[in-house]
Enzyme design. Structure first.
Site, PDB file in Angstrom:
ATOM      1  CB  SER A  10     -14.577 -74.078  -7.169  1.00  0.00           C
ATOM      2  OG  SER A  10     -13.816 -74.653  -8.156  1.00  0.00           O
ATOM      3  N   GLY A  26      -9.559 -66.285  -4.285  1.00  0.00           N
ATOM      4  CA  GLY A  26      -8.472 -66.550  -5.227  1.00  0.00           C
ATOM      5  C   GLY A  26      -7.688 -67.809  -4.920  1.00  0.00           C
ATOM      6  CD  GLU A  65      -6.516 -79.696 -11.517  1.00  0.00           C
ATOM      7  OE1 GLU A  65      -7.705 -79.356 -11.752  1.00  0.00           O
ATOM      8  OE2 GLU A  65      -6.131 -80.132 -10.435  1.00  0.00           O
ATOM      9  CB  SER A 111     -16.477 -68.240  -9.537  1.00  0.00           C
ATOM     10  OG  SER A 111     -15.485 -69.110  -9.968  1.00  0.00           O
ATOM     11  CB  THR A 113      -8.705 -84.200 -17.843  1.00  0.00           C
ATOM     12  OG1 THR A 113      -9.124 -84.014 -16.494  1.00  0.00           O
ATOM     13  CG2 THR A 113      -7.256 -84.650 -17.855  1.00  0.00           C
ATOM     14  CG  ASP A 114     -12.821 -79.649 -16.907  1.00  0.00           C
ATOM     15  OD1 ASP A 114     -11.863 -79.183 -17.569  1.00  0.00           O
ATOM     16  OD2 ASP A 114     -13.457 -78.971 -16.057  1.00  0.00           O
ATOM     17  CD  GLU A 145     -16.740 -69.560 -14.221  1.00  0.00           C
ATOM     18  OE1 GLU A 145     -17.469 -69.927 -13.289  1.00  0.00           O
ATOM     19  OE2 GLU A 145     -15.559 -69.253 -14.081  1.00  0.00           O
ATOM     20  CG  ASP A 186     -14.089 -75.757 -11.155  1.00  0.00           C
ATOM     21  OD1 ASP A 186     -13.433 -76.818 -11.133  1.00  0.00           O
ATOM     22  OD2 ASP A 186     -13.611 -74.662 -11.485  1.00  0.00           O
TER      23      ASP A 186
END
Ligand code: GLA
Length: 393
Positions: free
Chosen positions: A130, A126, A35, A132, A37-38, A165, A177
């Site tokens: 993901s 929410g 998490e 979005s 980390t991307d 995004e 995502d």
């Protein structure tokens, strides 16, 4: 009614039944570990889920773009055009499909004519699963299919979604995502090195266990600004480290290197952010090794450590998710549990033995209601495939 039927019915009601209406789907994702980390050039380990977003779409003969969401019917049909694509405009959910149209054009894939699109998503709003990214990948698939941009690969759909995004919607997310949605494979998680985009699929065979996702149902605001702030703090930490270490990203550091050089990071908060990024990346690599060695217990322990790190060092958890994870750890039969996704609300992901699922749900729902004052929601999710056109109705 299924999701695809809902999207199709909404389309017919809003835009009529004539012409070539086509149906598409793109999945949401859940991240098992790795998490934040991307965008630090590290590794992630997400999978696409069976929930996602459906679209019914048809080309138009003029330059109009018309959008309708069966999730927000009260906002009605939103009409705009190919000549009204303005990065960073504030236009609600249609910023996602508009951003993708814009990002296609930036790559030289310009639309000559507009389209009508009705969508329906079954990802809880929410929830941090993901919705979005699934809408971005979905829109990319619609454009590729309706306009014949065959050179656009699924990996391109992920990159286009991320660009839209970042630059159209102002959320400086990493690639995870959109990549998970665009590249998903049934019953597999994706082990992705975000610095090179090299990836492998790892089968997720949870014999006798379930992947449980628990939604805090916490309505959060400030997610984007806090998220963008974390990115800046990591960038600042990296800059300090670069005084002596020739690295390009926090994901390149070993734990030993971090511990040796951490005093170069002047700000205490940035130091903790960097610690999370470095340790979480190593945890992710170890977790995938543990999974391959069928050491689920170790995988679970690393999930728990990931939560602690997000709670204490990265500070992207929230009291609601802490209650869910910490109470889950106490239940025998829970292999691991952690907050998943961007944070500040959203969901936890847990691996739970079949025989413990009932207790997991009843215990957590009782404690959660008592401590938080509203209900959590529980889902047992399937790991689904990537984006696709739906030809059977
Ligand atoms: C959000 C972002 C991703 C990733 C996660 C945290 O979901 O969109 O790129 O950074 O947060 O791991």
């Amino acid at each position: 009614m299924t999701g695809q039927q809902t999207a199709l019915q909404a389309f017919r009601q809003q835009f009529g039944d004539s012409g070539d209406i086509r149906l598409f789907f793109a999945p949401g994702r859940v991240n098992l570990i790795g998490e934040h980390t991307d965008y630090n050039g590290g590794h992630v380990f997400p999978c696409a889920i069976t929930l996602g977003t459906y679209a019914a779409a048809r080309k138009r003969s003029d330059r109009k773009l018309r959008f309708f969401s069966a999730n927000f019917p009260e906002t009605g049909v939103r009409e705009t055009s190919l000549d009204e694509l303005n990065p960073l405009e504030k236009c609600g959910w249609i910023g996602y499909p508009k951003g993708v149209v814009w990002a296609f054009a930036e790559r030289g894939c310009r639309l000559d004519r507009g389209f009508d699109m009705a969508i329906y998503g079954d990802i809880p709003n929410g929830s941090g699963l993901s919705s979005s990214a699934s809408l971005e990948v979905l829109t990319g698939l619609v454009l590729r299919s309706l306009y014949g941009f065959e050179e656009i690969t699924n990996q391109d759909l992920a990159l286009i979604g991320q660009k839209s995004e970042n630059e159209y919607n102002g959320m400086h997310c990493g690639i995870m995502d959109q990549f998970a949605s665009a590249m998903g494979m049934e019953n597999h998680a994706i082990f992705l090195d975000c610095s090179t985009l090299q990836y492998t699929y790892a089968p997720i065979e949870l014999q006798g266990m379930k992947l449980q996702v628990t939604n805090t149902n916490k309505k959060h605001s400030l997610v984007d600004s806090e998220y963008n702030l974390r990115r800046e703090q990591c960038a600042e930490a990296l800059k300090d480290l670069q005084q002596e270490l020739p690295v390009h990203a926090l994901g390149e550091l070993s734990i030993e290197q971090y511990e040796t050089y951490k005093s170069l990071i002047r700000d205490e908060v940035c130091r903790r952010r960097a610690k999370h990024a470095v340790y979480e990346n190593q945890r992710t690599i170890q977790a995938v090794e543990a999974l391959q060695a069928r050491d689920l217990q170790k995988f679970g322990r690393l999930m728990n450590e990931s939560h602690v790190s997000l709670r204490d060092d990265y500070e992207t958890s929230c009291p609601e998710a802490d209650i869910l994870a910490e109470e889950a750890w106490k239940i025998p039969g829970v292999i691991g549990s952690r907050i998943t996704g961007g944070g500040f609300g959203g969901c936890t992901v847990s691996i739970v033995r079949d025989e413990a699922v009932e207790e997991f749900i009843s215990t957590l729902s009782g404690i959660y209601r008592e401590k938080v004052g509203f209900d959590a929601s529980f889902y047992s999710l399937g790991i689904g495939g990537g984006p696709r056109e739906i030809t059977e109705t």
